[in-house]
Design an enzyme around this catalytic site. Structure first.
Site, PDB file in Angstrom:
ATOM      1  N   GLU A 285       0.825  -1.218   0.000  1.00  0.00           N
ATOM      2  CA  GLU A 285       0.000   0.000   0.000  1.00  0.00           C
ATOM      3  C   GLU A 285       0.861   1.270   0.000  1.00  0.00           C
ATOM      4  O   GLU A 285       1.884   1.342   0.677  1.00  0.00           O
ATOM      5  CB  GLU A 285      -0.893  -0.006   1.240  1.00  0.00           C
ATOM      6  CG  GLU A 285      -1.781   1.220   1.391  1.00  0.00           C
ATOM      7  CD  GLU A 285      -2.480   1.270   2.733  1.00  0.00           C
ATOM      8  OE1 GLU A 285      -3.424   2.060   2.873  1.00  0.00           O
ATOM      9  OE2 GLU A 285      -2.072   0.525   3.652  1.00  0.00           O
ATOM     10  N   LYS A 349      -9.508   3.286  -2.891  1.00  0.00           N
ATOM     11  CA  LYS A 349     -10.006   2.792  -1.605  1.00  0.00           C
ATOM     12  C   LYS A 349     -11.366   3.421  -1.325  1.00  0.00           C
ATOM     13  O   LYS A 349     -11.527   4.641  -1.397  1.00  0.00           O
ATOM     14  CB  LYS A 349      -9.009   3.126  -0.494  1.00  0.00           C
ATOM     15  CG  LYS A 349      -9.348   2.482   0.849  1.00  0.00           C
ATOM     16  CD  LYS A 349      -8.234   2.716   1.863  1.00  0.00           C
ATOM     17  CE  LYS A 349      -8.522   2.002   3.172  1.00  0.00           C
ATOM     18  NZ  LYS A 349      -7.448   2.211   4.171  1.00  0.00           N
ATOM     19  N   CYS A 402      -5.674  -2.121   2.487  1.00  0.00           N
ATOM     20  CA  CYS A 402      -5.486  -2.055   3.939  1.00  0.00           C
ATOM     21  C   CYS A 402      -6.662  -2.689   4.667  1.00  0.00           C
ATOM     22  O   CYS A 402      -7.020  -3.829   4.415  1.00  0.00           O
ATOM     23  CB  CYS A 402      -5.244  -0.610   4.369  1.00  0.00           C
ATOM     24  SG  CYS A 402      -4.709  -0.438   6.087  1.00  0.00           S
TER      25      CYS A 402
END
Length: 528
Positions: A285, A349, A402
């Site tokens: 990430e 995200k 994540c």
């Protein structure tokens, strides 16, 4: 056992409060990295007897009994979450001069909020409390429901749901393929609380027999599912790159070029002669410490590190221009880049970390000096939706960045057609604490729930290729630096259906509530 139960039921004041907190804290031993699931037998037996003490007292009014049940559940939850989440404070110490003031909020404040759910579970169970097996069923149903509620209320944070304590190894994870996390959580509470029936003997034989059947079924189904043959399909080889870069260094502008070059070196490490060449290389990430689309030289360097036909998947920051005089929007994203330096696919995200990637109610809280942990004006923007990343060779990846991997219900959205899940993360914020181990276990459970392999690349670990039954094919341990090549099979379709998992959870909940209601009505009729 009856004498011990009676003594616990009679506890009051600080002794009752201390035992409730301690019981919750002991339960956290079931979580990674310890994984001692038997601790939850103690925790929930103590909780049942403490609730018996406030439910069976004829001197207490109905409302006072409900308040007492809530506080016992809250104290139990507070102990559980402090013991299980204390490591969150480590993220604030990366820039201690700026964020150390918030340490009590992370270590004590968040557990205090999460404990409200367990308080409500005990309060609701108290409404259906009765003698014998019914109270165990009521408690199990309410814990299952509140764990589900915890997954979406106030952005959601289902971290360390009770079900994880019942699934420390792949043999004990497979029930999640049928029941999902919340169904396993409900039945786990039933099993873990069943020994409390020995304290009063009423319903003990039936309750312990049912708990034994559930536990044996849990293990038996796990053994059966792990014995099934691997799915047929095309083989894909991935290279997981784990640079193990300290979080403070990642945030230092002077280290950006060195960090990027380190990833390029690891990408170009020669493949052993006895292994197939990687088709896909995965970086963690926010690996690239600059806006990649504004740096064509970086794209050329990536192309130079890749062999013909290879694809790099990397976490990065994406910017989106909003027009003259308006600040751009930034997204925590994943890019897929081919060996020509072309961006093939991208994903943003969707589920951002509050106070980490954005500040809720920013206009108000910024006036109080509350800012993001990340150094980015305005924080990250939320992605519009989650869609598959389609790559050459038929690889269709479902992107999770994540902690998006901790939300079971988000697997329902857009998963159709995927043949693997890609999860990039950076757990360096949490150092050498239980946090990365807990995060990794949750990724394994998403693999079991969906029946899809998970390709997981983490900055400091744990990077791994996980199969659709939660087994680790290959990986790199926490705080290791290096690369790992692993091969997996692209399945034509997931082995499980996440929609069915959710339906089965509600079916289990309905059965438990029915047992609790029948028991409660039987108690009322006996009293009358």
């Amino acid at each position: 056992m009856e004498r011990l139960a009676a003594r616990i039921m009679l506890l009051a004041g600080w002794r009752r409060a201390l035992l409730a907190i301690a019981s919750g804290a002991v339960g956290a031993l079931a979580l990674p990295p310890v994984g001692f699931f038997a601790a939850l037998f103690f925790s929930f037996s103590m909780l049942v007897w403490l609730l018996d003490g406030v439910s069976g007292n004829p001197d207490r009014s109905w409302s006072r009994g409900l308040r007492s049940a809530f506080w016992i559940g809250w104290l139990f939850g507070f102990g559980y979450f402090v013991a299980g989440l204390w490591w969150l404070g480590n993220a604030l110490m990366v820039e201690a001069d700026e964020f150390a003031w918030a340490l009590p909020l992370a270590v004590l404040g968040l557990p205090a909020v999460l404990a409200v759910f367990y308080g409500l579970a005990c309060l609701a169970a108290r409404l259906l409390w009765s003698e014998g097996l019914g109270r165990i069923a009521a408690l199990a149903a309410m814990f299952g429901i509140t764990e589900w509620l915890r997954s979406f209320i106030a952005t959601g944070f289902p971290w360390n749901a009770i079900g994880y304590g019942a699934m420390p190894i792949p043999l004990m994870m497979q029930s999640a393929a049928v029941l999902g996390l919340f169904g396993v959580s409900a039945l786990a509470v039933f099993v873990f609380a069943a020994p409390a029936l020995l304290g009063t003997r009423r319903g003990a034989k039936l309750g312990l027999a049912l708990a034994g059947i559930l536990f044996c079924g849990h293990l038996g189904y796990g053994a059966y599912r792990l014995s099934l043959p691997e799915p047929d399909g095309r083989k894909v080889t991935v290279r997981l790159v784990q640079p193990n870069i300290d979080q403070a260094a990642k945030m230092d502008d002077t280290d950006r070029v060195a960090i990027f070059e380190k990833h390029l070196r690891l990408t170009a490490v020669p493949t052993p002669a006895d292994q197939p060449r990687p088709d896909v290389i995965v970086w963690p990430e926010t690996t690239i410490p600059f806006i990649l689309t504004e740096n064509p030289d970086a794209l050329r360097q990536i192309a130079g590190a890749l062999q013909e036909g290879q694809v790099l998947i990397t976490g990065t920051v994406r910017s989106e221009d909003q027009g003259a005089g308006i600040a751009p929007r930034y997204y925590n994203s994943i890019y897929a880049i081919d060996s020509q330096g072309q961006i093939l696919a991208a994903a943003d995200k969707v589920h951002l970390v509050p106070f980490g990637e954005y500040v809720p109610w920013q206009d108000i809280l910024s006036k109080l000096g509350i800012t993001n942990i990340i150094d980015l004006p305005g924080g990250f923007s939320q992605g519009a939706s989650r869609s598959l990343m389609t790559l050459p060779g038929g690889l269709k990846l479902y992107p999770l960045i994540c902690y998006e991997v901790i939300f079971p219900d988000e697997m329902v959205k857009g998963l159709s057609g995927a043949n693997a899940i890609i999860n990039v993360t950076n757990d360096a914020w949490f150092g050498d604490t239980p946090g990365p181990f807990q995060h990794f276990q949750q990724a394994r459970l998403r693999a079991v729930e969906t029946g899809l392999p998970i390709i997981r690349a983490a900055n400091n670990g744990i990077s791994a290729l996980i199969d659709g039954r939660g087994r680790v094919f290959s990986g790199l341990r926490l705080n290791a630096e290096g690369v790992e090549n692993a091969t997996f099979t692209l399945s034509a379709a997931p082995e499980t259906n996440v929609n069915h998992n959710k339906c089965n959870f509600w079916a289990v909940t309905a059965l438990l509530l029915s047992a609790a209601v029948i028991s409660r009505l039987g108690l009322i009729s006996r009293v009358n």
